[in-house]
Design an enzyme around this catalytic site. Structure first.
Site, short mmCIF file in Angstrom:
data_model
loop_
_atom_site.label_atom_id
_atom_site.label_comp_id
_atom_site.label_asym_id
_atom_site.label_seq_id
_atom_site.Cartn_x
_atom_site.Cartn_y
_atom_site.Cartn_z
N GLU A 58 -23.44 37.27 42.54
CA GLU A 58 -24.31 36.86 41.43
C GLU A 58 -23.79 35.59 40.78
OE1 GLU A 58 -24.48 39.39 37.95
OE2 GLU A 58 -25.90 38.04 36.97
N ASP A 104 -9.29 36.12 30.31
CA ASP A 104 -9.78 35.04 29.47
C ASP A 104 -8.91 35.00 28.22
OD1 ASP A 104 -13.03 34.43 27.82
OD2 ASP A 104 -11.15 33.33 27.80
N ILE A 105 -8.26 33.86 27.99
CA ILE A 105 -7.44 33.73 26.80
C ILE A 105 -7.99 32.58 25.98
CG2 ILE A 105 -5.11 33.51 25.90
CD1 ILE A 105 -4.08 34.21 28.65
N ASP A 106 -8.29 32.87 24.72
CA ASP A 106 -8.96 31.89 23.88
C ASP A 106 -8.11 31.67 22.65
OD1 ASP A 106 -10.68 30.77 21.93
OD2 ASP A 106 -12.41 31.58 22.99
N CYS A 124 -4.41 24.20 13.40
CA CYS A 124 -5.85 24.15 13.63
C CYS A 124 -6.45 25.52 13.39
CB CYS A 124 -6.19 23.84 15.09
SG CYS A 124 -5.33 22.52 15.84
N GLY A 148 -9.15 27.21 25.72
CA GLY A 148 -8.51 28.37 26.32
C GLY A 148 -8.35 28.23 27.81
N HIS A 184 -18.87 41.56 34.57
CA HIS A 184 -18.75 40.49 33.57
C HIS A 184 -18.78 39.13 34.25
CE1 HIS A 184 -17.30 38.34 30.05
NE2 HIS A 184 -17.41 39.45 29.35
N HIS A 219 -17.77 21.43 30.19
CA HIS A 219 -18.03 22.13 28.93
C HIS A 219 -19.02 21.33 28.08
CE1 HIS A 219 -17.51 24.28 25.23
NE2 HIS A 219 -16.64 25.10 25.77
#
Lengths: 469, 454
Positions: free
Chosen positions: A103, A171-173, A184, A226, A385, A394
């Protein structure tokens, strides 16, 4: 033939016109727009007759090169090779429909979101991207049947539409660290707080290889603030949701939000070997070194109060608070002050830690709170997911989602990642061939290094091991 | 298994051999009387319900071992050992029929049977446990000699990290692929190296429970298929009515349809939140009003609760839009959040009408940075919880009782005590669902002032 005559040739000359327009307009004013995106993903190939007309004029050989190769920076065939995992239909035991059961989702210009897209082969996904120019491309799972045809199958019985393979992803943000970074907040990121990501990559990468034995791991910059991690070993791809959840929980240390003060609670009499190694090899040094320099976490009352709140003993809190409130003006830098206070805190806790079980590893808890990776559990837990594809652009920053070398991640600078406008600028000024499929030129363009790295460090070893199966 | 009318049971050739706990791997070849069919199932259901209650009250594993031991003795005992085993097997297979028929039923049955198995296993001695492991045919090798030596230090660290001050590294460890012991991995209860977990003999439970769970899960799917294709129709005059009655008795109301006591409208919502919401929902509601935003977990927990409380879809959309627009704008709300709300009401996607979360689910959730969902009795620090309880109007003595329950991890009892303190009545049933709290509260308030809105 001059430019004006070229312009009447219609749609295929759009490339030329865009280039012309851009020479007059400064590309830096905009990071990202649809026209840049079209060039990045490349236009559909010229029709053969037009091509022949053009190349009969020698003068136009160069411009035709530009027309043919300008843009087309997105590495279609590499992505296709990766996601096929060796199922190229050319050898026995191969599943030629494998790629078609994956997908993808496209997010188009007006936030139109299209899920369950699937493609038979490399050229059909390339065509689809080149005709829609999605702002975002996500990669989902490989399903039991072609996602496009899922409605033909019932939800019960033997032929169910369900995920069968999917990379183990993380996923690290950096916004999840907002309570511990002072330079920040929100969507911003700078050279002072990015090192948190670097530490996260090193720590998790080491665990994935040493503890879990995974070999084919791809780290990718998420484009703004990230990183994503794709674990592509066959056994990783076949993990169930429960197993993914287990790995995510294994990595989870920070538990909490503004409703509780002590968000890292390390119980027991020692750290688990994984946490101990992480502490000794990565976190302690980072906390006592770089972090103090960039965040000076003890330098103001607000800041040190937050840390004192993590000590579950009122007396110790007051003792330290008094010391620091009355320390008066000092000629030391903020960083030096922080280090002094940290030492004082450590010494005090060392002498008093027997007072309560919750104080036993308070020092480590503080270090973990400020430095340990915070992954998004929900992303990792479910096979279905979707996660952004590498080499996408981006939309908010225009930066390309390039791979990061985990063995050299100290050198990665998110603010130096090529943006779409820089890539276009390079095409205009360089005039060099941007053909991504040609190895020799890959060093000459901004994206070349990234693509080369993707191939040599990740794709080639992966395909080699697929063949061996 | 063949169900017959009242007749003496003929000698059965059950599949049971040595293990004290049957693994329910195949349906037994025996004859069952119709009365036993229902009675055995009801007895086992009492055990499963008891397990469910114990878990909901947050009992630790040792306490659960006791609970299971008592429940089993009370309900499943039989003077004749082989009769006891038969009842065990028969009742399990009957309940499979009952609980295979929907996803929610399956999930409940799977959780409870797995928990039951886990605690029965723990109650066995080591030898019996090893025998059961053998029954599963798991090919795990024991780690010995030089390999064990090289790991000893880190194995000791693992034991110490779990709260044992003197690291007594056990004599036997098994080298198992980490995928097979997910709960040990998740809890960092094992050393993992190069893809293998080193499982202590005493941790064997985890291994077998995973196998057991996986087997039952697959079996339920097959049973469901058989039920829908042949059994239901064939047995419509005999077993089907019994099967259908058995499942509804014990699960309790799910609050997916609002009752007469739960039908609120937008204009009442602020007042009602202060008068009748349980602490978890009140906190979410206040945070929503304050921040004009909630993260996903909070939206789910509060949104479904409001649905159970009687908020209609249109009102819900208006409510959330009004709040979120203040932060993200109404356009973004429509784009990003409205779909989720409609999804909760079963108007999108696969159109499941989701039921509001019960306490058990909320307690076991994991709120992270920026979240406000979860159970305050569990997830708040003591100070924050006291402050919140103070705002609910608890006296200092009432608060101490509640905090005492919290310290012992009896979160639902804490909530029940809060309820009793706030409304001045006793709640014998105990709170196990936020919507139950709401309805009980509304009942009391309406009985006091029948005309005025509460």
């Amino acid at each position: 033939m001059r430019r004006e005559e070229m312009e009447s040739k219609g749609d295929e000359t759009l490339m030329m016109m865009d280039a012309a327009q851009m020479n007059n307009q400064k590309p830096q004013e905009e990071f990202f727009n649809v026209n840049y995106l079209r060039i990045y993903y490349g236009k559909t190939p010229l029709s053969l007759s037009l091509f022949l007309i053009i190349i009969t004029f020698d003068l136009l050989v160069q411009t035709s090169q530009l027309l043919l190769n300008a843009g087309n920076l997105f590495p279609y065939s590499d992505i296709h090779k990766w996601l096929s995992y060796g199922h190229d239909g050319k050898h026995p035991g191969c599943d030629e429909y494998y790629f078609g059961r994956r997908e993808f989702s496209f997010t188009l210009e007006n936030d139109v979101y299209l899920r369950y897209k699937s493609f038979k082969n490399a050229s059909s996904i390339e065509d689809a991207i080149k005709s829609t120019f999605p702002y975002k491309i996500d990669i989902g799972a490989v399903y039991s049947v072609d996602p496009d045809k899922r409605h033909a199958y019932s939800q019960t019985g033997t032929n169910v539409f369900t995920p069968v393979e999917r990379e183990l992803v993380f996923d690290i943000d950096i916004t999840d660290y907002d309570d511990v970074r002072y330079c920040c907040s929100g969507a911003d990121v700078c050279s002072k707080c990015w090192p948190l990501m670097t530490v996260a990559i090193k720590l998790i990468h080491t665990s994935l290889t040493d503890d879990f034995g995974f070999k084919h791991i791809l780290w990718v910059f998420s484009g703004r603030r990230g990183v994503h991690c794709w674990v592509c070993d066959p056994k990783a791809r076949r993990m169930t949701n429960e197993q993914r959840s287990a790995v995510a929980e294994y990595f989870r240390v920070y538990k909490g939000n503004e409703n509780n003060a002590r968000k890292v609670a390390l119980m027991g009499y020692s750290l688990h070997p994984f946490l101990a190694r992480s502490y000794v090899d990565f976190l302690k040094g980072f906390f006592e070194g770089e972090l103090q320099a960039t965040q000076s976490i003890f330098s103001s009352k607000d800041k040190y109060d937050k840390i004192l709140g993590m000590i579950s003993d009122e007396d110790i809190q007051s003792e330290l608070r008094e010391k620091w409130e009355n320390s008066g003006r000092s000629s030391l830098s903020e960083e030096a002050i922080s280090l002094v206070r940290w030492d004082q805190l450590k010494n005090t806790l060392q002498s008093k830690k027997h007072k309560a079980p919750t104080l036993r590893m308070c020092v480590e808890e503080i270090v973990f709170t400020f430095t340990y990776p915070r992954i998004d559990l929900e992303v990792s837990k479910h096979m279905n997911h979707l996660l952004k594809a590498p080499f996408c652009v981006h939309p908010k920053t225009g930066r390309v989602c390039v791979p990061i070398d985990p063995n050299n991640c100290d050198e990665f600078d998110p603010l130096a990642v090529p943006t779409l406008s820089q890539l276009i600028e390079e095409i205009n000024s360089g005039g060099s061939r941007m053909d991504v499929d040609d190895d020799d030129d890959s060093d000459r363009c901004l994206l070349g290094k990234s693509i080369k790295f993707f191939r040599s460090s990740f794709l080639e070893p992966l395909l080699k091991s697929c063949k061996e199966k | 298994m063949e169900v017959i009318r009242s007749q003496k049971r003929t000698a059965s050739n059950d599949v049971v051999s040595n293990p004290k706990i049957p693994l329910y791997l195949t349906a037994p070849q025996m004859e069952v009387r119709l009365e036993e069919f229902e009675l055995f199932a009801i007895d086992r259901l009492r055990v499963l319900k008891g397990v469910s209650d114990g878990l909901a009250r947050g009992k630790n594993p040792k306490e659960m071992d006791e609970v299971v031991n008592t429940l089993w003795k009370e309900n499943m005992r039989h003077s004749d050992a082989s009769e006891m085993v038969n009842k065990d097997i028969i009742s399990h297979f009957v309940l499979r029929l009952v609980y295979c028929r929907s996803d929610e039923l399956k999930k409940w049955f799977l959780s409870m049977e797995t928990a039951l198995f886990r605690h029965r296993f723990r109650l066995q001695n080591l030898e019996a446990q090893r025998a059961i492991v053998g029954e599963f045919g798991l090919p795990y090798k024991a780690v010995t000699g030089a390999e064990l030596e090289s790991l000893k230090e880190r194995l000791g660290q693992v034991v110490r990290s779990l709260g044992q001050i003197s690291p007594s590294v056990e004599a036997v460890y098994y080298k198992v692929p980490f995928e097979e012991v997910p709960d040990l991995v998740a809890g960092r209860r094992v050393l993992i190296q190069k893809g293998y977990a080193f499982v202590a003999g005493s941790q064997l439970v985890s291994l077998v429970v995973t196998q057991f769970r996986s087997h039952i899960s697959k079996a339920l799917i097959l049973t469901n298929r058989k039920w829908t294709t042949t059994i239901r129709e064939r047995e419509k005059d005999r077993l089907t009515p019994i099967v259908e009655a058995l499942s509804t008795t014990y699960l309790g109301p799910d609050y997916s349809q609002s009752s007469e006591y739960a039908d609120i409208s937008l204009k009442d919502i602020d007042q009602v939140s202060k008068s009748s919401f349980p602490l978890c929902m009140r906190h979410l509601f206040e945070k929503l009003r304050e921040d004009h935003h909630l993260k996903h977990g909070g939206r789910m927990q509060l949104g479904l609760f409001l649905k159970g409380v009687g908020l209609k879809l249109d009102d819900a959309l208006a409510f959330w839009r009004a709040e979120f627009s203040k932060k993200v704008g109404s356009e973004r709300f429509d784009k990003e959040y409205a779909y989720g709300i409609r999804h909760n009401y079963g108007k999108e996607g696969k159109r499941t009408d989701y039921t509001p979360y019960a306490c058990q689910k909320i307690i076991s959730s994991a709120p992270g940075a920026g979240d406000h969902h979860g159970c305050p009795y569990r997830h708040f620090s003591e100070d924050n919880l006291r402050a919140a309880l103070g705002r609910m109007g608890l006296s200092s003595r009432g608060m101490e009782d509640v905090m005492d329950k919290v310290r012992n991890k009896h979160y639902q009892l804490a909530c029940t005590l809060t309820f009793e303190a706030v409304y001045g009545t006793s709640c014998d049933a105990g709170i196990n669902h936020p919507n139950q709290y709401f309805e009980e509260s509304q009942k009391i308030l309406k009985s006091k002032t029948p005309a005025a809105p509460v």
